[in-house]
Design a protein around this motif. Sequence first.
Motif, PDB file in Angstrom:
ATOM      1  N   GLU A 187      -2.118 -13.952  -4.509  1.00 29.77           N
ATOM      2  CA  GLU A 187      -3.283 -14.719  -4.957  1.00 29.77           C
ATOM      3  C   GLU A 187      -3.113 -16.195  -4.627  1.00 29.77           C
ATOM      4  N   ASP A 188      -4.059 -16.730  -3.910  1.00 28.20           N
ATOM      5  CA  ASP A 188      -4.079 -18.164  -3.608  1.00 28.20           C
ATOM      6  C   ASP A 188      -4.852 -18.853  -4.725  1.00 28.20           C
ATOM      7  N   LYS A 189      -4.121 -19.493  -5.618  1.00 28.90           N
ATOM      8  CA  LYS A 189      -4.735 -20.135  -6.773  1.00 28.90           C
ATOM      9  C   LYS A 189      -4.522 -21.638  -6.685  1.00 28.90           C
ATOM     10  N   ASP A 190      -5.548 -22.330  -6.259  1.00 28.73           N
ATOM     11  CA  ASP A 190      -5.499 -23.799  -6.118  1.00 28.73           C
ATOM     12  C   ASP A 190      -4.343 -24.236  -5.223  1.00 28.73           C
ATOM     13  N   GLY A 191      -4.147 -23.516  -4.123  1.00 26.51           N
ATOM     14  CA  GLY A 191      -3.113 -23.876  -3.165  1.00 26.51           C
ATOM     15  C   GLY A 191      -1.729 -23.369  -3.486  1.00 26.51           C
ATOM     16  N   VAL A 192      -1.579 -22.685  -4.622  1.00 24.55           N
ATOM     17  CA  VAL A 192      -0.283 -22.102  -5.005  1.00 24.55           C
ATOM     18  C   VAL A 192      -0.360 -20.584  -4.822  1.00 24.55           C
ATOM     19  N   LEU A 193       0.612 -20.018  -4.129  1.00 24.09           N
ATOM     20  CA  LEU A 193       0.619 -18.584  -3.882  1.00 24.09           C
ATOM     21  C   LEU A 193       1.334 -17.866  -5.019  1.00 24.09           C
ATOM     22  N   LEU A 194       0.607 -16.998  -5.713  1.00 16.07           N
ATOM     23  CA  LEU A 194       1.152 -16.218  -6.811  1.00 16.07           C
ATOM     24  C   LEU A 194       1.274 -14.768  -6.378  1.00 16.07           C
ATOM     25  N   GLU A 195       2.318 -14.096  -6.874  1.00 15.68           N
ATOM     26  CA  GLU A 195       2.494 -12.681  -6.586  1.00 15.68           C
ATOM     27  C   GLU A 195       2.449 -11.885  -7.886  1.00 15.68           C
ATOM     28  N   HIS A 196       1.594 -10.873  -7.936  1.00 11.84           N
ATOM     29  CA  HIS A 196       1.501  -9.963  -9.075  1.00 11.84           C
ATOM     30  C   HIS A 196       1.994  -8.591  -8.640  1.00 11.84           C
ATOM     31  N   VAL A 197       2.777  -7.945  -9.482  1.00 12.04           N
ATOM     32  CA  VAL A 197       3.186  -6.565  -9.233  1.00 12.04           C
ATOM     33  C   VAL A 197       2.229  -5.670  -9.997  1.00 12.04           C
ATOM     34  N   LEU A 198       1.481  -4.841  -9.285  1.00 15.21           N
ATOM     35  CA  LEU A 198       0.404  -4.061  -9.884  1.00 15.21           C
ATOM     36  C   LEU A 198       0.771  -2.618 -10.173  1.00 15.21           C
ATOM     37  N   GLY A 199       1.658  -2.048  -9.370  1.00 14.92           N
ATOM     38  CA  GLY A 199       1.970  -0.633  -9.523  1.00 14.92           C
ATOM     39  C   GLY A 199       2.858  -0.141  -8.409  1.00 14.92           C
ATOM     40  N   GLU A 200       2.746   1.148  -8.115  1.00 17.14           N
ATOM     41  CA  GLU A 200       3.644   1.792  -7.156  1.00 17.14           C
ATOM     42  C   GLU A 200       2.884   2.770  -6.282  1.00 17.14           C
ATOM     43  N   ILE A 201       3.355   2.911  -5.047  1.00 18.15           N
ATOM     44  CA  ILE A 201       2.853   3.954  -4.155  1.00 18.15           C
ATOM     45  C   ILE A 201       4.051   4.556  -3.432  1.00 18.15           C
ATOM     46  N   GLU A 202       4.044   5.871  -3.295  1.00 21.07           N
ATOM     47  CA  GLU A 202       5.198   6.511  -2.656  1.00 21.07           C
ATOM     48  C   GLU A 202       4.790   7.788  -1.957  1.00 21.07           C
ATOM     49  N   ILE A 203       5.670   8.239  -1.104  1.00 21.53           N
ATOM     50  CA  ILE A 203       5.468   9.479  -0.372  1.00 21.53           C
ATOM     51  C   ILE A 203       6.668  10.380  -0.614  1.00 21.53           C
ATOM     52  N   GLY A 204       6.404  11.646  -0.866  1.00 21.83           N
ATOM     53  CA  GLY A 204       7.473  12.620  -1.033  1.00 21.83           C
ATOM     54  C   GLY A 204       7.534  13.523   0.179  1.00 21.83           C
ATOM     55  N   MET A 205       8.702  13.610   0.789  1.00 19.47           N
ATOM     56  CA  MET A 205       8.878  14.436   1.985  1.00 19.47           C
ATOM     57  C   MET A 205       9.294  15.842   1.593  1.00 19.47           C
ATOM     58  N   ASP A 206       8.672  16.850   2.198  1.00 17.90           N
ATOM     59  CA  ASP A 206       9.090  18.222   1.973  1.00 17.90           C
ATOM     60  C   ASP A 206      10.437  18.466   2.634  1.00 17.90           C
ATOM     61  N   SER A 207      11.187  19.448   2.123  1.00 19.24           N
ATOM     62  CA  SER A 207      12.521  19.740   2.639  1.00 19.24           C
ATOM     63  C   SER A 207      12.458  20.381   4.016  1.00 19.24           C
ATOM     64  N   ARG A 208      13.537  20.205   4.771  1.00 16.14           N
ATOM     65  CA  ARG A 208      13.678  20.827   6.083  1.00 16.14           C
ATOM     66  C   ARG A 208      14.766  21.888   6.020  1.00 16.14           C
ATOM     67  N   GLU A 209      14.540  22.988   6.721  1.00 19.19           N
ATOM     68  CA  GLU A 209      15.542  24.030   6.810  1.00 19.19           C
ATOM     69  C   GLU A 209      15.943  24.223   8.259  1.00 19.19           C
ATOM     70  N   GLU A 210      17.004  24.975   8.474  1.00 19.56           N
ATOM     71  CA  GLU A 210      17.563  25.091   9.821  1.00 19.56           C
ATOM     72  C   GLU A 210      16.577  25.683  10.813  1.00 19.56           C
ATOM     73  N   HIS A 211      15.812  26.669  10.398  1.00 17.56           N
ATOM     74  CA  HIS A 211      14.930  27.353  11.334  1.00 17.56           C
ATOM     75  C   HIS A 211      13.453  27.153  11.011  1.00 17.56           C
ATOM     76  N   ALA A 212      13.137  26.160  10.206  1.00 23.18           N
ATOM     77  CA  ALA A 212      11.743  25.928   9.852  1.00 23.18           C
ATOM     78  C   ALA A 212      11.508  24.456   9.536  1.00 23.18           C
ATOM     79  N   THR A 213      10.303  24.015   9.794  1.00 18.13           N
ATOM     80  CA  THR A 213       9.917  22.647   9.480  1.00 18.13           C
ATOM     81  C   THR A 213       8.668  22.674   8.611  1.00 18.13           C
TER      82      THR A 213
END
Length: 253
Positions: A119-145
């Motif tokens: 956020e640019d507030k009167d020339g000062v840059l502020l940072e807010h932490v709002l939440g989280e985003i993530e990705i979950g990878m499925d498992s890999r096996e020897e003969h299958a993806t």
Amino acid sequence: MSSGEEQPKAQQRSSSIPASLRSKESPLSRVSPNPIFTAALRDPSLRCALRPWRFSDVPKLALAMTEDMNRGYSSRVIKHSDRVRHAWGWVWNGLKEAEFGTTGSGEKVPLAYAITLLEDKDGVLLEHVLGEIEIGMDSREEHATFPSATLSYLIGKEWWNKGVMTAAAKGFVGWVFENFPDIERVEGFVAADWAPASERVLEKTGFRKYGKSRKIGWKEDLGWSGGSSWELLRSEWHEQSEEAARKVLVVTG
């Protein structure tokens, strides 16, 4: 919400987080502190940024957490009896070696990121932490993806209905497809009766609903909720990206 520090004039860049807001306290110091994605929002003074977690984010994330997070842009069911404990768990999970993935170029990168607002507030840059985003990878096996990944996210109530979550989801899904060539499909699951706004985020990001479930969970104050399953294929994401690029050419041409 939390505030950041004034940005050094020599490092003023609208597309990156200033050095004064970076932290070297993570044991995984090799992780770049720079955001993997930034986007302008409807308010020209605001930018959404996704960046790796830092331990100093715990109190900031705890402040963003409210009892209402489950009812809005949240694709997970969480308890808030102890905000700091939950915030610590999410940040720590994002920093653990086990939560890293290997990109097509061989680089190990986190799979969970902080959703922040610059956020640019009167020339000062502020940072807010709002939440989280993530990705979950499925498992890999020897003969299958299993070329699927699961998207999940949450954001503090103060920042609902401002376009932040949709911007973050679009940017993050694009980053996943660009950096993990084995991933052909990203899916999302929503407790539809508790979080209808989360369905709208997925729809705006380009996901298609392919299934519904009944009575996936019950809350004393909200009752039963059904679930909805969503998916986005790599080919569909490419088509949407090309269509968006064509619209830009038409507007600017």
